[in-house]
Design an enzyme around this catalytic site. Structure first.
Site, PDB file in Angstrom:
ATOM      1  N   HIS A  55       0.852  -1.187   0.000  1.00 65.25           N
ATOM      2  CA  HIS A  55       0.000   0.000   0.000  1.00 65.25           C
ATOM      3  C   HIS A  55       0.885   1.233   0.000  1.00 65.25           C
ATOM      4  CE1 HIS A  55      -2.991   2.964   1.412  1.00 65.25           C
ATOM      5  NE2 HIS A  55      -3.833   2.182   0.789  1.00 65.25           N
TER       6      HIS A  55
ATOM      7  N   ASP B 265      -7.902  -5.261  -0.160  1.00 63.82           N
ATOM      8  CA  ASP B 265      -8.306  -6.115  -1.271  1.00 63.82           C
ATOM      9  C   ASP B 265      -7.969  -7.580  -1.043  1.00 63.82           C
ATOM     10  OD1 ASP B 265      -9.316  -4.009  -2.952  1.00 63.82           O
ATOM     11  OD2 ASP B 265      -7.244  -3.407  -3.275  1.00 63.82           O
TER      12      ASP B 265
END
Length: 462
Positions: free
Chosen positions: A338, A397
């Site tokens: 991320h 996700d």
């Protein structure tokens, strides 16, 4: 018929040859040496050299905290996500403790900046319910007559089309911005499920079920009601979906889709164009489309690893993935890494914790264990394969797609559901940018072009 026409175009040999020639022509005169990015100190992706984001604006809506800077070095910490200063973990826990649905509360919080009272929330839910209905013949004209295999495409087109049904679509006063935002938030779940039903009918030759939402249902309950053929679902299923909606509702002004909405807003454009731009951004596999890619990756692992419970086998497969030898050959491990979070993504932590309880003892539990192994093993494999010491963690996700599978939500609805949940955040950012931004967003690009003379047509040579 439309599908046959599209296929005939793409398979036209003469057109394919023409495109190949044009691509060769492009390559002759277009190339940027990657070394030039360092030479001119270009902040690719609007990132600083240490990986932090370039400061481009101010916001009161959300804070994404994933590291601290200590003497110029980034130090990993457990991630924290706050909506208007309230920890999203506390928001989720409060709703679970009271056994109530919380997405509508999160919408209020994002739009207005403070938690609603009970009476305010009840009135707001009534307003949302009153805005669910689509314009007359909208379903027929915008969805049935132009089906697409991609639901995000249908969502984007539908949002743009709603401009035509608004009597003051270009108004930018706060009252009009809020009216448009509430209307879009209420209609997105209806459009999303209808788009899926149309796709199912047009491309899968299956029955299409179009139910009406119930005004006494939460958004999470109505999504499941509209989606299921028999309109039935359990309270636990609806609560899990509600949690997903809360966790996906917002993620800061710097995330790609929110920034896209702000960029379009800064030009003075309309609400529908701004939200459609955000939808187009979220569609990408490096952003919201990653939840779809995680499920695809899971299938690759299940086919390519003989014993997923053997960590070494999984590690070897991940190494080949990172080298571009397995999976979709992209070299990416979807669901990992991320831009801000380093040690943990709080959304992934919350989803994983609650979803595992419901998956225990089901056939999905094995899939969770595989993704858990990917989460545990990828940082080490990445370090060994790439020689990188960068801290990486699972992002939201990694588990959201599997949660949707557990809820019997079709695989191809994953990203569209993400967009439906994120619409309140996009709208909050649009309102903030329109009211307080004040300047068109216009970063600079260093030109590497060189001067050349204009040559008359008769003197040009190939």
């Amino acid at each position: 018929m439309a599908e046959k026409m599209n296929n005939s175009k793409t398979k036209n040999p003469s057109m394919q040859r023409a495109i190949k020639i044009l691509c060769d022509e492009f390559r002759k005169y277009n190339h940027i040496d990657p070394a030039n990015y360092d030479l001119y100190n270009v902040k690719r992706g609007l990132r600083n050299s240490d990986g932090t984001g370039v400061l481009a604006g101010l916001t009161q809506i959300c804070n994404v905290h994933g590291y601290v800077m200590d003497e110029g070095e980034k130090s990993p910490i457990d991630g924290v996500l706050t909506y208007r200063g309230i920890n999203v973990q506390d928001l989720v826990d409060g709703c679970l403790r009271d056994d109530r649905f919380g997405f509508e509360e999160a919408i209020w919080l994002l739009l207005f900046g403070k938690l609603p009272t009970k009476s305010q929330l009840e009135e707001f839910m009534g307003i949302l319910a009153s805005q669910c209905e689509l314009p007359p013949y909208f379903l027929e004209d915008m969805l049935l007559k132009a089906p697409s295999k991609d639901l995000m495409n249908m969502l984007g087109r539908s949002v743009l089309a709603l401009y035509s049904y608004d009597q003051s679509p270009d108004a930018t006063g706060y009252e009009e911005l809020l009216r448009q935002s509430i209307s879009l938030i209420a209609r997105m779940p209806i459009i999303m499920v209808a788009a899926y039903q149309v796709k199912r009918r047009a491309f899968e030759k299956k029955s299409m079920y179009l139910h009406d939402p119930r005004s006494d249902y939460s958004i999470a309950e109505n999504i499941l009601r509209l989606l299921r053929n028999d309109k039935k679902f359990t309270h636990e299923e609806a609560k899990l979906l509600d949690m997903c909606l809360i966790l996906h509702a917002e993620h800061g002004g710097g995330n790609n889709s929110a920034f896209a909405a702000r960029v379009v807003t800064s030009s003075g454009s309309d609400t529908y164009s701004s939200i459609a731009a955000a939808i187009g951004s979220l569609k990408g596999p490096r952003h919201g489309g990653a939840n779809y890619k995680v499920m695809e990756m899971l299938d690759y692992i299940k086919r390519g690893v003989q014993n997923p419970e053997n960590d070494q086998e999984v590690k070897d497969f991940l190494a080949r993935m990172i080298k571009g030898e397995e999976g979709d050959r992209s070299g990416l491990v979807y669901g990992m890494g991320h831009a801000v979070y380093t040690k943990s993504d709080p959304r992934a932590v919350i989803l994983k914790k609650h979803a595992l309880k419901l998956a225990a003892g089901t056939d999905i539990e094995r899939d969770f264990m595989i993704l858990d192994a990917v989460e545990r093993l990828t940082p080490g494999v990445f370090a060994e394969t790439k020689g990188s010491t960068k801290a990486i963690c699972a992002n939201v996700d990694m588990y959201s797609g599997l949660v949707y599978k557990m809820l019997r939500i079709p695989h191809d609805m994953n990203t569209a559901l993400f967009a439906t949940a994120r619409t309140p955040g996009w709208c909050a950012h649009r309102i903030e940018e329109m009211l307080f931004g004040g300047r068109i967003i216009r970063p600079a690009y260093k030109s590497l072009s060189y001067d050349q003379p204009y040559i008359p047509m008769s003197e040009r040579q190939s």
